[in-house]
Design a protein around this motif. Structure first.
Motif, PDB file in Angstrom:
ATOM      1  N   PRO A  19      17.984  14.742 -15.339  1.00 21.59           N
ATOM      2  CA  PRO A  19      18.568  13.407 -15.350  1.00 21.59           C
ATOM      3  C   PRO A  19      17.838  12.478 -16.303  1.00 21.59           C
ATOM      4  CG  PRO A  19      18.165  14.161 -13.118  1.00 21.59           C
ATOM      5  CD  PRO A  19      17.514  15.142 -14.035  1.00 21.59           C
ATOM      6  N   THR A  20      18.591  11.584 -16.892  1.00 23.86           N
ATOM      7  CA  THR A  20      18.000  10.607 -17.796  1.00 23.86           C
ATOM      8  C   THR A  20      18.238   9.214 -17.240  1.00 23.86           C
ATOM      9  OG1 THR A  20      20.025  10.497 -19.086  1.00 23.86           O
ATOM     10  CG2 THR A  20      18.332  12.056 -19.829  1.00 23.86           C
ATOM     11  N   GLY A  21      17.498   8.266 -17.745  1.00 29.21           N
ATOM     12  CA  GLY A  21      17.690   6.885 -17.353  1.00 29.21           C
ATOM     13  C   GLY A  21      16.970   6.484 -16.084  1.00 29.21           C
ATOM     14  N   ILE A  22      16.159   7.367 -15.517  1.00 26.91           N
ATOM     15  CA  ILE A  22      15.417   7.023 -14.309  1.00 26.91           C
ATOM     16  C   ILE A  22      14.206   6.197 -14.726  1.00 26.91           C
ATOM     17  CG2 ILE A  22      14.076   7.900 -12.377  1.00 26.91           C
ATOM     18  CD1 ILE A  22      15.850  10.391 -12.483  1.00 26.91           C
ATOM     19  N   VAL A  23      14.116   5.016 -14.158  1.00 26.00           N
ATOM     20  CA  VAL A  23      13.003   4.125 -14.467  1.00 26.00           C
ATOM     21  C   VAL A  23      12.244   3.849 -13.177  1.00 26.00           C
ATOM     22  CG1 VAL A  23      12.355   1.858 -15.322  1.00 26.00           C
ATOM     23  CG2 VAL A  23      14.295   3.060 -16.347  1.00 26.00           C
ATOM     24  N   ILE A  24      10.971   4.133 -13.206  1.00 27.39           N
ATOM     25  CA  ILE A  24      10.119   3.863 -12.052  1.00 27.39           C
ATOM     26  C   ILE A  24       9.205   2.713 -12.441  1.00 27.39           C
ATOM     27  CG2 ILE A  24       8.380   4.797 -10.493  1.00 27.39           C
ATOM     28  CD1 ILE A  24       9.573   7.582 -11.180  1.00 27.39           C
ATOM     29  N   SER A  25       9.358   1.601 -11.757  1.00 29.41           N
ATOM     30  CA  SER A  25       8.600   0.410 -12.101  1.00 29.41           C
ATOM     31  C   SER A  25       7.157   0.519 -11.613  1.00 29.41           C
ATOM     32  CB  SER A  25       9.263  -0.833 -11.502  1.00 29.41           C
ATOM     33  OG  SER A  25       9.089  -0.845 -10.094  1.00 29.41           O
ATOM     34  N   GLU A  26       6.296  -0.234 -12.227  1.00 33.05           N
ATOM     35  CA  GLU A  26       4.902  -0.297 -11.794  1.00 33.05           C
ATOM     36  C   GLU A  26       4.832  -0.888 -10.390  1.00 33.05           C
ATOM     37  OE1 GLU A  26       2.237   1.096 -13.275  1.00 33.05           O
ATOM     38  OE2 GLU A  26       3.723   1.883 -14.678  1.00 33.05           O
ATOM     39  N   GLY A  65       0.417  15.656  -0.908  1.00 35.02           N
ATOM     40  CA  GLY A  65       0.832  15.542   0.473  1.00 35.02           C
ATOM     41  C   GLY A  65       1.736  14.366   0.751  1.00 35.02           C
ATOM     42  N   PHE A  66       1.897  13.474  -0.226  1.00 39.40           N
ATOM     43  CA  PHE A  66       2.678  12.255  -0.029  1.00 39.40           C
ATOM     44  C   PHE A  66       3.726  12.162  -1.126  1.00 39.40           C
ATOM     45  CE2 PHE A  66      -1.675  11.552   1.427  1.00 39.40           C
ATOM     46  CZ  PHE A  66      -1.440  11.295   2.767  1.00 39.40           C
ATOM     47  N   TRP A  67       4.979  11.998  -0.705  1.00 38.52           N
ATOM     48  CA  TRP A  67       6.096  11.998  -1.643  1.00 38.52           C
ATOM     49  C   TRP A  67       7.055  10.869  -1.299  1.00 38.52           C
ATOM     50  CZ3 TRP A  67       6.373  16.055  -5.314  1.00 38.52           C
ATOM     51  CH2 TRP A  67       5.383  17.030  -5.167  1.00 38.52           C
ATOM     52  N   GLY A  68       7.683  10.295  -2.308  1.00 39.19           N
ATOM     53  CA  GLY A  68       8.680   9.248  -2.097  1.00 39.19           C
ATOM     54  C   GLY A  68       9.820   9.400  -3.081  1.00 39.19           C
ATOM     55  N   GLY A  69      10.940   8.774  -2.760  1.00 36.92           N
ATOM     56  CA  GLY A  69      12.104   8.880  -3.626  1.00 36.92           C
ATOM     57  C   GLY A  69      12.642  10.293  -3.650  1.00 36.92           C
ATOM     58  N   GLY A 101      24.081  14.108  -4.197  1.00 36.97           N
ATOM     59  CA  GLY A 101      24.057  13.783  -5.618  1.00 36.97           C
ATOM     60  C   GLY A 101      23.385  12.471  -5.967  1.00 36.97           C
ATOM     61  N   GLU A 102      22.862  11.769  -4.976  1.00 31.02           N
ATOM     62  CA  GLU A 102      22.223  10.486  -5.244  1.00 31.02           C
ATOM     63  C   GLU A 102      20.765  10.673  -5.644  1.00 31.02           C
ATOM     64  OE1 GLU A 102      22.778   7.617  -2.153  1.00 31.02           O
ATOM     65  OE2 GLU A 102      24.918   8.064  -1.987  1.00 31.02           O
ATOM     66  N   ILE A 103      20.332   9.827  -6.548  1.00 30.99           N
ATOM     67  CA  ILE A 103      18.948   9.794  -7.007  1.00 30.99           C
ATOM     68  C   ILE A 103      18.409   8.417  -6.657  1.00 30.99           C
ATOM     69  CG2 ILE A 103      17.452   9.801  -9.037  1.00 30.99           C
ATOM     70  CD1 ILE A 103      19.552  11.592 -10.401  1.00 30.99           C
ATOM     71  N   ASN A 104      17.171   8.358  -6.134  1.00 36.28           N
ATOM     72  CA  ASN A 104      16.575   7.042  -5.915  1.00 36.28           C
ATOM     73  C   ASN A 104      15.085   7.087  -6.162  1.00 36.28           C
ATOM     74  OD1 ASN A 104      14.860   6.938  -3.437  1.00 36.28           O
ATOM     75  ND2 ASN A 104      16.711   7.696  -2.455  1.00 36.28           N
ATOM     76  N   THR A 105      14.555   5.932  -6.410  1.00 36.69           N
ATOM     77  CA  THR A 105      13.112   5.781  -6.623  1.00 36.69           C
ATOM     78  C   THR A 105      12.522   4.877  -5.551  1.00 36.69           C
ATOM     79  OG1 THR A 105      13.453   3.927  -8.141  1.00 36.69           O
ATOM     80  CG2 THR A 105      13.310   6.135  -9.114  1.00 36.69           C
ATOM     81  N   GLU A 106      13.181   4.788  -4.418  1.00 37.07           N
ATOM     82  CA  GLU A 106      12.767   3.927  -3.315  1.00 37.07           C
ATOM     83  C   GLU A 106      11.342   4.265  -2.861  1.00 37.07           C
ATOM     84  OE1 GLU A 106      12.075   1.494  -0.441  1.00 37.07           O
ATOM     85  OE2 GLU A 106      13.966   1.269  -1.518  1.00 37.07           O
ATOM     86  N   PRO A 107      10.406   3.299  -2.966  1.00 39.12           N
ATOM     87  CA  PRO A 107       9.021   3.589  -2.594  1.00 39.12           C
ATOM     88  C   PRO A 107       8.712   3.403  -1.112  1.00 39.12           C
ATOM     89  CG  PRO A 107       9.153   1.392  -3.489  1.00 39.12           C
ATOM     90  CD  PRO A 107      10.547   1.977  -3.581  1.00 39.12           C
ATOM     91  N   ASN A 108       9.661   2.878  -0.331  1.00 35.40           N
ATOM     92  CA  ASN A 108       9.383   2.599   1.079  1.00 35.40           C
ATOM     93  C   ASN A 108       9.746   3.743   2.010  1.00 35.40           C
ATOM     94  OD1 ASN A 108       8.124   0.056   0.997  1.00 35.40           O
ATOM     95  ND2 ASN A 108      10.079  -0.889   0.534  1.00 35.40           N
ATOM     96  N   ASP A 110       7.107  -0.449  -7.994  1.00 37.99           N
ATOM     97  CA  ASP A 110       7.457   0.633  -7.069  1.00 37.99           C
ATOM     98  C   ASP A 110       6.297   1.614  -6.903  1.00 37.99           C
ATOM     99  OD1 ASP A 110       9.946  -0.410  -6.545  1.00 37.99           O
ATOM    100  OD2 ASP A 110      11.047   1.077  -7.717  1.00 37.99           O
ATOM    101  N   LYS A 111       5.612   1.934  -7.999  1.00 38.48           N
ATOM    102  CA  LYS A 111       4.451   2.827  -7.911  1.00 38.48           C
ATOM    103  C   LYS A 111       3.373   2.218  -7.014  1.00 38.48           C
ATOM    104  CE  LYS A 111       4.835   4.936 -12.502  1.00 38.48           C
ATOM    105  NZ  LYS A 111       4.177   5.034 -13.821  1.00 38.48           N
ATOM    106  N   ALA A 112       3.139   0.916  -7.170  1.00 40.71           N
ATOM    107  CA  ALA A 112       2.124   0.232  -6.363  1.00 40.71           C
ATOM    108  C   ALA A 112       2.529   0.195  -4.891  1.00 40.71           C
ATOM    109  CB  ALA A 112       1.896  -1.182  -6.891  1.00 40.71           C
ATOM    110  N   THR A 113       3.813  -0.022  -4.619  1.00 36.88           N
ATOM    111  CA  THR A 113       4.307  -0.039  -3.234  1.00 36.88           C
ATOM    112  C   THR A 113       4.149   1.335  -2.599  1.00 36.88           C
ATOM    113  OG1 THR A 113       5.860  -1.820  -3.704  1.00 36.88           O
ATOM    114  CG2 THR A 113       6.313  -0.472  -1.763  1.00 36.88           C
ATOM    115  N   PHE A 114       4.519   2.385  -3.326  1.00 32.98           N
ATOM    116  CA  PHE A 114       4.370   3.751  -2.818  1.00 32.98           C
ATOM    117  C   PHE A 114       2.904   4.032  -2.492  1.00 32.98           C
ATOM    118  CE2 PHE A 114       3.306   8.189  -3.828  1.00 32.98           C
ATOM    119  CZ  PHE A 114       3.998   8.824  -2.802  1.00 32.98           C
ATOM    120  N   GLU A 115       2.001   3.688  -3.408  1.00 35.23           N
ATOM    121  CA  GLU A 115       0.576   3.919  -3.167  1.00 35.23           C
ATOM    122  C   GLU A 115       0.079   3.113  -1.969  1.00 35.23           C
ATOM    123  OE1 GLU A 115      -3.788   3.749  -5.335  1.00 35.23           O
ATOM    124  OE2 GLU A 115      -1.999   3.453  -6.545  1.00 35.23           O
ATOM    125  N   LYS A 116       0.509   1.862  -1.859  1.00 32.56           N
ATOM    126  CA  LYS A 116       0.120   1.030  -0.715  1.00 32.56           C
ATOM    127  C   LYS A 116       0.582   1.679   0.593  1.00 32.56           C
ATOM    128  CE  LYS A 116       2.627  -2.407   0.278  1.00 32.56           C
ATOM    129  NZ  LYS A 116       3.472  -2.998   1.177  1.00 32.56           N
TER     130      LYS A 116
END
Length: 185
Positions: free
Chosen positions: A19-26, A109-113, A120-127, A28-34
């Motif tokens: 897939p192309t066009g997937i953008v993971i914001s900084e 050990g920790f995964w999100g999105g 068929g849905e793609i998401n980058t949801e960090p929560n 979202d990355k910070a929220t996932f890590e938190k």
């Protein structure tokens, strides 16, 4: 002929590139890590230290918990989770948690999105956090060491509290390990 080979190889390359066009914001990355750091601090830290209040601080008062023995789609409450955790803390000691186990090198050990799904849905949801690992502990009464494969899905709210917890593990495997230890020692 070379032109057709080039076109064919181009199509194969583009089809396999994913897939192309997937953008993971900084952000979202910070929220996932938190979120996964909160799991490490509260869930793991509370159990390892025997601090039930630290453990429960991660969870919203409106938590919906689906424990390992829930098969009917119903949910328990934060109080039910507290009672279960208290029970484990009373009969086991020396807890530790090894995150990972998703692949043969025990990597991550920790995964999100998600990148792939059956709908068929793609998401980058960090929560939404998926957690894989192995709990280790010692049964207080018998001294039996136990290991428990663990998988959980946690959904965090904007305040950083878990509002939905689904856990998968086999509590009977601990009983089997204790029984085998007692029979052999």
């Amino acid at each position: 002929m070379n032109k057709y080979i080039f076109y064919f190889l181009s199509i194969v390359f583009l089809a396999c590139s994913g897939p192309t066009g997937i953008v993971i914001s900084e952000e979202d990355k910070a929220t996932f890590e938190k979120n996964y750091k909160a799991f490490e601090k509260h869930h793991i830290g509370g159990i390892v230290s025997g601090d039930l209040d630290l453990f429960l601080d991660l969870y919203s008062d409106t938590l919906k918990w689906s424990g390992p023995n829930t098969y009917d789609g119903s949910f328990q409450t934060k109080d039910d989770l507290a009672a279960a955790a208290k029970g484990y803390l009373e009969i086991f000691e020396d807890f530790s948690f090894e995150s990972g186990g998703v692949n043969s090198v025990n990597d991550g050990g920790f995964w999100g999105g998600n990148l792939y799904s059956d709908n068929g849905e793609i998401n980058t949801e960090p929560n939404g956090l998926r957690i894989y690992g192995i709990w280790n502990a010692t049964h207080v009464e018998s001294g039996a060491p136990v290991k428990l494969k663990f998988y959980a899905i946690q959904q965090f709210n904007e305040a950083g509290k878990v509002v939905l917890l689904n856990e998968w593990f086999d509590p009977s495997s601990m009983e089997n390990q204790i029984q085998a230890f007692v029979e052999n020692n």
